[in-house]
Enzyme design. Structure first.
Site, PDB file in Angstrom:
ATOM      1  N   LYS A 125     -55.315  21.022   4.581  1.00 46.56           N
ATOM      2  CA  LYS A 125     -55.135  19.656   4.077  1.00 46.56           C
ATOM      3  C   LYS A 125     -56.459  18.920   3.850  1.00 46.56           C
ATOM      4  CE  LYS A 125     -51.212  17.511   5.526  1.00 46.56           C
ATOM      5  NZ  LYS A 125     -50.152  16.967   6.394  1.00 46.56           N
ATOM      6  N   ASP A 146     -47.532  11.651   3.132  1.00 46.04           N
ATOM      7  CA  ASP A 146     -47.036  11.490   4.511  1.00 46.04           C
ATOM      8  C   ASP A 146     -46.740  10.025   4.846  1.00 46.04           C
ATOM      9  OD1 ASP A 146     -47.053  14.176   5.161  1.00 46.04           O
ATOM     10  OD2 ASP A 146     -49.113  14.137   5.918  1.00 46.04           O
TER      11      ASP A 146
END
Ligand code: ATR
Length: 285
Positions: A71, A107
């Site tokens: 990520k 997210d």
């Protein structure tokens, strides 16, 4: 794969535990889309080459998800990381456009959408209230930024290693305050919102008991851990008579923007989809 059947990926290392193929597979079927969503295991040393192949259209993917440990690396390797991804310092959703690899992080969107769907008015009077965030690891960043951008007056970040919380407070602005774990009881007293972003309680591990009975009567307690679904934090909050929201919805909602980008349809987070993942989680126990 030809151009009429778009393909997307989720890549990580390891990748076998990812639930993303179940989520996107459910939506592809639901919408009758002739597309694919594949789990692709890529070792850290091969990740740059994976992004290169994506950029040059050699992998036949139109985009995909990235998970641990890629990520952070994705931010440096893509051509255009948006402001959200850059501020968090991590990306989870990539797509190709005009030969460029774009990145964002959904997210925070998933975190807010889950609360909006499951706990009406959870953010009532946000600017006059404070939120308590337990944990200052990678997973806390999107949550802290989402709460800041939703307008909470103060966001108290409580962490075993206070220095890590301080780094986030320095980075994310004056409304973020760093605290040691022993400040938790005082911060919860009269508080309206608590979220666990730490790994405490994950996979049935122990978590020190927390007294939620001092929080405001309309307080909301949530956890981004979803395995187990009923984490210790959620059980204590329920026992204290508070509203709780489990972390599975965040996982489902964060997948929505990616699917829409790759396959052109905005999917729904339905009870049926949720059940697919609950069954999978239960099968693993
Ligand atoms: P992630 O990227 O999933 O957030 P991480 O960066 O390893 O993972 O962070 C894990 C979080 O859980 C951290 O906030 C960690 O606290 P430290 O920063 O002090 O390590 C917290 N955590 C993990 N185990 C813990 C424990 N036994 N007690 C308190 N906090 C714990």
């Amino acid at each position: 794969m030809d151009r009429r059947s778009p393909g997307a990926f989720v890549t990580g290392f390891p990748i076998r535990h990812s639930r993303s193929p179940l989520i996107h597979g459910h939506w592809l079927k639901e919408h009758g889309i002739d597309g694919r969503y594949d789990a692709v295991e890529v070792a850290p040393q091969d990740f740059a080459a994976f992004i290169d192949r994506l950029r040059h259209g050699e992998s036949a993917f139109v985009g995909g998800n990235v998970t641990l440990p890629h990520k952070e690396a994705a931010i440096a390797l893509v051509d255009e990381a948006d402001e959200t991804a850059r501020e968090i310092g991590a990306a989870n959703t990539l797509w190709l456009n005009d030969g460029k690899v774009h990145a964002t992080n959904t997210d925070g969107y998933g975190f807010l959408a889950n609360l909006d769907a499951a706990a009406a008015a959870w953010d009532k009077d946000a600017s006059a209230r404070s939120a308590v965030v337990l944990g200052a690891g990678g997973a806390s960043r999107a949550v802290i930024l989402a709460l800041r951008d939703r307008g909470f007056g103060t966001i108290h970040v409580v962490n075993r290693t206070p220095e890590r919380a301080q780094v986030l407070a320095d980075r994310f602005g004056s409304r973020i305050e760093a605290h040691r774990l022993d400040a938790l009881a005082e911060l919860l007293d009269g508080g309206g919102f608590f979220v666990n972003t730490s790994s405490l309680g994950m996979d049935g591990n122990d978590a020190p008991p927390i007294d939620f009975t001092t929080m405001a009567g309309d307080a909301v307690v949530t956890d981004i851990v979803y395995a187990p679904l009923h984490t210790p934090f959620l059980r204590w909050a329920t026992a204290a008579g508070l509203r709780t929201v489990d972390g599975l919805g965040m996982l489902l909602h964060q997948a929505v923007p990616g699917f829409e980008r790759w396959f052109g349809v905005r999917p729904n987070v339905s009870a049926q989809l949720r059940q697919v993942i609950v069954d999978d989680l239960e099968g693993e126990r």
